[in-house]
Scaffold this motif. Structure first.
Motif, mmCIF file in Angstrom:
data_model
loop_
_atom_site.group_PDB
_atom_site.id
_atom_site.type_symbol
_atom_site.label_atom_id
_atom_site.label_comp_id
_atom_site.label_asym_id
_atom_site.label_seq_id
_atom_site.Cartn_x
_atom_site.Cartn_y
_atom_site.Cartn_z
ATOM 1 N N LYS A 1 39.029 35.166 32.900
ATOM 2 C CA LYS A 1 38.300 34.752 34.101
ATOM 3 C C LYS A 1 38.024 36.000 34.932
ATOM 4 N N GLU A 2 36.829 36.103 35.449
ATOM 5 C CA GLU A 2 36.541 37.307 36.247
ATOM 6 C C GLU A 2 37.323 37.297 37.543
ATOM 7 N N PRO A 3 37.741 38.469 38.019
ATOM 8 C CA PRO A 3 38.374 38.516 39.337
ATOM 9 C C PRO A 3 37.370 38.063 40.402
ATOM 10 N N GLU A 4 37.859 37.374 41.421
ATOM 11 C CA GLU A 4 36.956 36.932 42.501
ATOM 12 C C GLU A 4 36.536 38.158 43.320
ATOM 13 N N THR A 5 35.299 38.162 43.777
ATOM 14 C CA THR A 5 34.862 39.341 44.532
ATOM 15 C C THR A 5 35.322 39.273 45.985
ATOM 16 N N TYR A 6 35.445 40.435 46.596
ATOM 17 C CA TYR A 6 35.693 40.513 48.043
ATOM 18 C C TYR A 6 34.923 41.696 48.603
ATOM 19 N N ALA A 7 34.590 41.587 49.864
ATOM 20 C CA ALA A 7 33.797 42.643 50.492
ATOM 21 C C ALA A 7 34.714 43.799 50.884
ATOM 22 N N PRO A 8 34.240 45.043 50.738
ATOM 23 C CA PRO A 8 35.034 46.161 51.236
ATOM 24 C C PRO A 8 35.293 45.964 52.736
ATOM 25 N N GLY A 9 36.459 46.329 53.177
ATOM 26 C CA GLY A 9 36.778 46.170 54.599
ATOM 27 C C GLY A 9 37.286 44.780 54.937
ATOM 28 N N SER A 10 37.536 43.948 53.923
ATOM 29 C CA SER A 10 38.051 42.598 54.213
ATOM 30 C C SER A 10 39.544 42.547 53.926
ATOM 31 N N MET A 11 40.112 41.347 54.038
ATOM 32 C CA MET A 11 41.544 41.160 53.753
ATOM 33 C C MET A 11 41.762 40.822 52.280
ATOM 34 N N GLY A 12 40.682 40.875 51.477
ATOM 35 C CA GLY A 12 40.822 40.518 50.065
ATOM 36 C C GLY A 12 40.060 39.239 49.771
ATOM 37 N N PRO A 13 40.137 38.742 48.543
ATOM 38 C CA PRO A 13 39.365 37.556 48.171
ATOM 39 C C PRO A 13 39.928 36.271 48.777
ATOM 40 N N THR A 14 39.080 35.248 48.842
ATOM 41 C CA THR A 14 39.497 33.964 49.415
ATOM 42 C C THR A 14 40.666 33.344 48.648
#
Ligand code: BG6
Length: 507
Positions: free
Chosen positions: A466-479
């Motif tokens: 399963k692909e890793p969930e994406t997260y935006a740079p500068g965030s706390m990580g993926p949902t």
């Protein structure tokens, strides 16, 4: 207590022209020399694949030290002036005999014969170098002469490779000669965890599942993968940070009191704690661990290239740059207490911390208070970096005629109390290597226990693809990381709430 100067030794560095040597090892030795903990009887013999001589290595180090952001302190120091006289270099192939014959001849000329071989090389060379050293009699100790081997991470890439590497090394040298490094153990705040726990009755007395609700261990970084694409794509956040760095922190939090402060007593308790980590079934691993990978974007005003678009990273890479796990330490002390771990690159703040959240008070005595809002549980926050320190969140009565409570934090920052100077974190590790203290180094059983606990995650992620969930740079990580903890009715500690920007009272 003042530490005594280390004994005479030749530090033989394999990988002497590499980044680790110039960025961390040499500045740390300069600091040790400055503080009198190593003397003029410490010699460095650098080994590298690049052709060159003593003058080449010294000139390169001169150039590098001049670029350090320390106002020229290291380059101009008396410690460096003295140390640079005692640096030699020899080049050759680590897999061939010539280099070992050369080292042997040089060590035979050293008056004491003590040697610490430092393997600052890619991991595929670890086993070969140890075997070659042993083949040439370089690891044999005799009365009053030590021969030690320091090995950098990564130590294996999974449980079976770590076991195989331990077996290969321990077939040639004894455990007492092996110093497996985890640079987190060189950090002052990490070493302070044991003192915080075992020198303070009010903390250790509450250190169990009767009083602790859960523990969070975080190592968030703002840096992205940058130029390390090749290494990182093959490694990922789990292997890079969890079985080593985060588990060292977890072991110090979870271990029982050692029966002394000697290396073996402490390492045995740490290994016991790690071997009590619950080994998940594939189904459990699938629900107790989540992964993420950062997309392109911006962080602190700087552009960030998506992980998959990074140089030397495959465009369809399935590697994670963020991981969060929920683990259990199955011991009497910790039964039922979850340990939530998370680490990631390109996150909102650099923040390495341990947050111990205590249970709610059993009963809210206070009239006219909203318990949920005003009586949050106590927390002990061990801030590993940046802004090293400790913080305790407690509830107090807010001033006024009615009884109302407000949470405040009692903070201690190392920098406020001590002159901590500019240390690299390698000073204590190198000094301990020279004096023969293995407390801050990992023992074979501890390493294998760590890999055993992460192996189910590696296996399940490799099979489910399963692909890793994406997260935006500068965030706390993926949902998915938020969901992992929220489904237990808990929340991650906010990132970047370090001691200097801690709000003193949160009404
Ligand atoms: C290294 C990892 O071991 O630790 C890096 O390979 C990571 O990916 C680094 O950035 C973190 O160490 P520190 O001391 O900067 O927190």
């Amino acid at each position: 207590m003042d530490a005594a100067p280390s004994p005479p030794v030749t530090l033989v560095i394999f990988g002497a022209t590499g980044d680790l040597t110039r960025r961390l090892l040499v500045p740390a030795i300069i600091n040790l020399t400055q503080s009198g903990l190593t003397g003029d009887d410490l010699h460095i013999l650098g080994i590298g694949i690049e052709p060159g001589d003593d003058a080449m290595l010294v000139a390169r180090l001169d150039d590098f030290l001049a670029t350090l952001d320390d106002g020229g302190a290291h380059a101009a120091s008396d410690g460096w002036k003295r140390l640079r006289q005692r640096i030699a270099y020899t080049s050759g192939d680590f897999t061939r005999d010539e280099i070992y014959l050369d080292i042997k001849a040089r060590l035979a000329r050293a008056p004491d014969g003590n040697a610490a071989f430092y393997l600052a090389v890619p991991p595929q060379f670890f086993g070969t170098i140890v075997e070659k050293l042993a083949q040439h009699g370089l690891t044999s100790e005799s009365e009053g002469v030590f021969r030690r081997i320091a090995i950098e991470k990564p130590f294996g890439t999974d449980l079976s490779t770590a076991k195989a590497l331990n077996a290969r090394i321990l077939a040639k040298v004894s455990e007492s000669q092996v110093y497996r490094l985890d640079h987190f153990l060189g950090k002052e705040t990490v070493q302070n965890i044991l003192t915080t726990r075992f020198a303070n009755m009010m903390i250790e007395a509450l250190w169990n599942n009767n009083y602790i609700d859960h523990v969070q261990i975080t190592a968030a970084e703002t840096v992205d993968v940058g130029s390390r694409g090749k290494f990182y794509d093959a490694t990922g956040a789990l292997r890079d940070m969890v079985p080593n760095h985060l588990f060292q922190l977890l072991a110090m939090i979870a271990m029982e009191a050692p029966n002394g402060f000697g290396a073996e007593a402490i390492r045995s308790e740490k290994s016991k704690a790690l071997s009590a980590l619950r080994i998940y079934t594939p189904e459990e691993a699938a629900t107790h661990g989540v992964r993420g990978a950062y997309t392109g974007g911006e962080l602190n005003g700087n552009p960030v290239t998506a992980f998959r678009a990074t140089k030397d990273v495959s465009a369809d890479s399935n590697t994670e740059t963020f991981v969060a796990l929920k683990l259990f330490v199955d011991t009497w002390r910790w039964a039922g207490v979850p340990f939530y771990l998370r680490t990631g690159k390109a996150m909102t703040a650099r923040d390495t911390e341990i947050v111990v959240t205590f249970r709610q008070v059993p009963f809210a005595q206070f009239r006219e208070t909203d318990v949920k809002r005003n009586l949050p549980p106590n927390k002990l926050i061990i801030q590993v970096q940046p802004d090293e320190g400790l913080s305790m969140e407690v509830s107090i009565k807010s001033p006024g005629l009615s009884v109302d409570t407000v949470p405040v934090s009692l903070d201690f920052r190392y920098a406020d109390k001590f002159d901590i100077g500019k240390m690299t974190g390698y000073e204590s590790l190198l000094y301990d290597l020279f004096i023969g203290d293995q407390t801050l180094f990992q023992r074979a059983d501890g390493i294998e226990a760590g890999w055993a606990a992460v192996q189910p995650f590696l296996d399940v992620w490799a099979t489910e693809k399963k692909e890793p969930e994406t997260y935006a740079p500068g965030s706390m990580g993926p949902t998915c990381a938020e969901e992992l903890i929220r489904k237990d009715g808990r929340e991650w500690h906010a990132l970047g709430v370090t001691l200097h920007n801690h709000s003193r009272a949160k009404p």
